[in-house]
Design an enzyme around this catalytic site. Structure first.
Site, short mmCIF file in Angstrom:
data_model
loop_
_atom_site.label_atom_id
_atom_site.label_comp_id
_atom_site.label_asym_id
_atom_site.label_seq_id
_atom_site.Cartn_x
_atom_site.Cartn_y
_atom_site.Cartn_z
N LYS A 105 35.57 39.07 43.45
CA LYS A 105 35.85 37.82 44.19
C LYS A 105 35.64 38.00 45.69
O LYS A 105 34.97 37.21 46.33
CB LYS A 105 37.30 37.35 43.94
CG LYS A 105 37.62 37.13 42.47
CD LYS A 105 39.05 36.66 42.26
CE LYS A 105 40.11 37.67 42.67
NZ LYS A 105 40.13 38.91 41.88
N ARG A 111 48.80 45.04 37.64
CA ARG A 111 48.11 43.87 38.20
C ARG A 111 47.30 43.16 37.12
O ARG A 111 47.21 41.94 37.10
CB ARG A 111 47.22 44.31 39.36
CG ARG A 111 48.06 44.70 40.60
CD ARG A 111 47.30 45.57 41.57
NE ARG A 111 46.13 44.95 42.12
CZ ARG A 111 45.14 45.61 42.72
NH1 ARG A 111 45.21 46.93 42.85
NH2 ARG A 111 44.11 44.98 43.20
N ARG A 133 43.17 50.67 49.67
CA ARG A 133 44.43 49.94 49.48
C ARG A 133 45.41 50.80 48.71
O ARG A 133 45.05 51.42 47.71
CB ARG A 133 44.15 48.65 48.70
CG ARG A 133 43.51 47.59 49.55
CD ARG A 133 43.00 46.42 48.73
NE ARG A 133 43.96 45.92 47.74
CZ ARG A 133 43.78 44.80 47.04
NH1 ARG A 133 42.68 44.09 47.23
NH2 ARG A 133 44.66 44.41 46.16
N ARG A 142 47.20 31.74 41.47
CA ARG A 142 47.39 32.82 40.51
C ARG A 142 48.37 32.46 39.41
O ARG A 142 48.63 33.27 38.53
CB ARG A 142 47.92 34.05 41.24
CG ARG A 142 46.85 35.11 41.53
CD ARG A 142 47.54 36.24 42.26
NE ARG A 142 46.87 37.49 42.18
CZ ARG A 142 46.06 38.00 43.09
NH1 ARG A 142 45.74 37.29 44.14
NH2 ARG A 142 45.56 39.21 42.94
N ARG A 164 37.12 51.47 45.17
CA ARG A 164 36.97 50.49 46.26
C ARG A 164 37.50 51.02 47.58
O ARG A 164 38.53 51.67 47.65
CB ARG A 164 37.75 49.23 45.88
CG ARG A 164 37.97 48.28 47.04
CD ARG A 164 38.36 46.90 46.59
NE ARG A 164 39.64 46.80 45.92
CZ ARG A 164 40.10 45.69 45.36
NH1 ARG A 164 39.36 44.60 45.35
NH2 ARG A 164 41.26 45.68 44.78
P1 ADP Z 1 38.25 41.44 43.86
O1 ADP Z 1 38.21 40.77 45.21
O2 ADP Z 1 37.94 40.50 42.73
O3 ADP Z 1 39.51 42.22 43.61
P2 ADP Z 1 36.13 43.14 45.00
O4 ADP Z 1 35.14 42.13 45.46
O5 ADP Z 1 36.95 43.81 46.04
O6 ADP Z 1 37.07 42.52 43.82
O7 ADP Z 1 35.34 44.24 44.15
C1 ADP Z 1 35.98 45.40 43.65
C2 ADP Z 1 35.08 46.62 43.85
O8 ADP Z 1 33.96 46.52 42.98
C3 ADP Z 1 34.53 46.75 45.27
O9 ADP Z 1 34.55 48.12 45.63
C4 ADP Z 1 33.09 46.23 45.16
O10 ADP Z 1 32.24 46.96 46.03
C5 ADP Z 1 32.73 46.51 43.71
N1 ADP Z 1 31.94 45.44 43.11
C6 ADP Z 1 32.05 44.10 43.33
N2 ADP Z 1 31.16 43.42 42.57
C7 ADP Z 1 30.49 44.35 41.84
C8 ADP Z 1 29.42 44.27 40.86
N3 ADP Z 1 28.90 43.09 40.47
N4 ADP Z 1 28.99 45.44 40.32
C9 ADP Z 1 29.54 46.63 40.70
N5 ADP Z 1 30.52 46.77 41.61
C10 ADP Z 1 30.99 45.64 42.18
P1 AMP Z 2 44.53 40.76 45.96
O1 AMP Z 2 44.12 41.25 47.31
O2 AMP Z 2 44.04 39.37 45.65
O3 AMP Z 2 44.21 41.76 44.87
O4 AMP Z 2 46.13 40.63 46.02
C1 AMP Z 2 46.94 41.77 46.25
C2 AMP Z 2 48.39 41.46 45.85
O5 AMP Z 2 48.91 40.42 46.69
C3 AMP Z 2 48.61 40.97 44.43
O6 AMP Z 2 48.70 42.04 43.50
C4 AMP Z 2 49.94 40.21 44.58
O7 AMP Z 2 51.04 41.10 44.63
C5 AMP Z 2 49.80 39.57 45.96
N1 AMP Z 2 49.20 38.22 45.90
C6 AMP Z 2 47.99 37.85 46.42
N2 AMP Z 2 47.75 36.56 46.20
C7 AMP Z 2 48.82 36.08 45.52
C8 AMP Z 2 49.16 34.80 45.00
N3 AMP Z 2 48.33 33.74 45.10
N4 AMP Z 2 50.36 34.68 44.34
C9 AMP Z 2 51.20 35.72 44.23
N5 AMP Z 2 50.93 36.94 44.70
C10 AMP Z 2 49.75 37.14 45.34
#
Ligand code: ADP
Ligand code: AMP
Length: 217
Positions: free
Chosen positions: A13, A172, A161, A88, A127
Site C-alpha cells: 500500500k 498484525r 520499524r 481498518r 522492509r
Molecule cells: P504496506 O504499506 O502495505 O504495509 P509496503 O508498501 O511498505 O507495504 O511494502 C512492504 C515491503 O514490500 C516493502 O519493503 C516494499 O519495498 C516491498 N514491496 C512492495 N510491493 C512489492 C511487490 N509488488 N513485490 C515485491 N516487494 C514489494
Molecule cells: P501501518 O503503518 O499501516 O502498518 O500501521 C502500523 C500500526 O499502526 C498498526 O499495526 C496499528 O497498530 C496502528 N494503526 C495504523 N492505522 C490504524 C487504524 N486505521 N486503526 C487502528 N490502528 C491503526
C-alpha cells in the site's frame, strides 16, 4: 479523486500510494505514519500508540476517525487523497462514509491488493526506509540503485520499524483477518471494490492500479 488502498500489512500500500501521490498530485494519508510521528514526538498519544503498535493491535476507532477527519480538512486534500492504512474496521469505514457525505464528497475507488500470506512475512521482515526522506526499500525486492544511498534524497541513514518482526507481524495479520478483512463486503456492496494482483512486481502493480483510476479497467 478519493482513493483507499486496502490490503494486509506488507501488501504494498505505502509503496503504491507514494507513486500515486507523485503521479496524480493527491496526498497519501497513512495513519501508521501519523502514529509513528506521534511516537517520535513523545506525546501522550504517541506513548499509547507505541504500546498498541508494538503489540500488533489496533488503536481505538474514535481516535483514528478524528485523526483522518482533521487531516482531510487540510487544503492539500481539496482535490482528493489516497488513504493507506485507514479504514481498518467496519466502524472506521462507516465513519468515513458519513464524514465524506457531510463534506459533499464520496469515495471513488477502493483498491484491494491481494498478496499471499507467506509473501507478506518476507516483505515485512525485509522492509526498511530512508531515515531522512522516508523512501521505502526492501533488502531483496527493492534495494536502492546505489548500495547504501537513498535514490530519492541521497541520504545514507536507513531505519527499520520496530513492529516489523516476525512475531508482531503474526498479530498484525490476525488483526487484519479479524477486523479489517470484514470491511471488504462493505465496499463490494457499494460497487467500489476493485482487486489487483499484489503478487506482481512493483511496476506491474502500479500499472494495474492506474488502469483502474484512469477508467480503463
Ligand atoms: P504496506 O504499506 O502495505 O504495509 P509496503 O508498501 O511498505 O507495504 O511494502 C512492504 C515491503 O514490500 C516493502 O519493503 C516494499 O519495498 C516491498 N514491496 C512492495 N510491493 C512489492 C511487490 N509488488 N513485490 C515485491 N516487494 C514489494
Ligand atoms: P501501518 O503503518 O499501516 O502498518 O500501521 C502500523 C500500526 O499502526 C498498526 O499495526 C496499528 O497498530 C496502528 N494503526 C495504523 N492505522 C490504524 C487504524 N486505521 N486503526 C487502528 N490502528 C491503526
Amino acid at each position: 479523486m478519493n482513493i483507499i488502498l486496502l490490503g494486509p500489512p506488507g501488501a504494498g500500500k505505502g509503496t503504491q500510494a507514494k507513486r500515486l501521490e507523485r503521479d496524480y498530485g493527491i496526498p497519501q494519508l497513512a495513519t501508521g505514519d501519523m502514529l509513528r510521528a506521534a511516537v517520535a514526538s513523545g506525546s501522550e498519544l504517541g506513548q499509547q500508540a507505541k504500546k498498541v503498535m508494538d503489540a500488533g493491535e489496533l488503536m481505538p476507532d474514535e481516535l483514528m476517525v478524528q485523526m483522518i477527519e482533521d487531516r482531510i480538512s487540510h487544503d492539500d486534500c481539496k482535490n482528493g487523497f489516497i488513504l493507506d492504512g485507514f479504514p481498518r474496521t467496519t466502524a472506521q469505514a462507516e465513519a468515513l462514509d458519513a464524514m465524506l457525505q457531510k463534506r459533499g464528497t464520496a469515495l471513488d475507488h477502493v483498491i484491494e491488493l491481494k498478496v499471499d500470506e507467506e509473501a507478506l512475512v518476507d516483505r515485512i521482515t525485509g522492509r526498511y526506509s530512508c531515515a531522512n526522506c522516508g523512501a521505502g526499500y526492501h533488502d531483496r525486492y527493492q534495494p536502492p540503485k546505489r548500495d547504501g544511498v537513498c535514490d530519492d534524497c541521497g541520504g545514507t541513514e536507513f531505519k527499520r520499524r520496530p513492529d516489523d518482526n516476525e512475531e508482531t507481524v503474526r498479530s498484525r495479520m490476525q488483526a487484519y483477518r479479524d477486523q479489517t478483512a470484514p470491511i471488504l463486503p462493505h465496499y463490494e456492496q457499494q460497487e467500489k471494490l476493485k482487486r489487483v494482483d499484489g503478487m506482481a512486481d512493483i511496476d506491474a502493480v502500479t500499472t494495474q492500479i492506474k488502469r483502474i483510476l484512469d477508467g480503463k479497467a
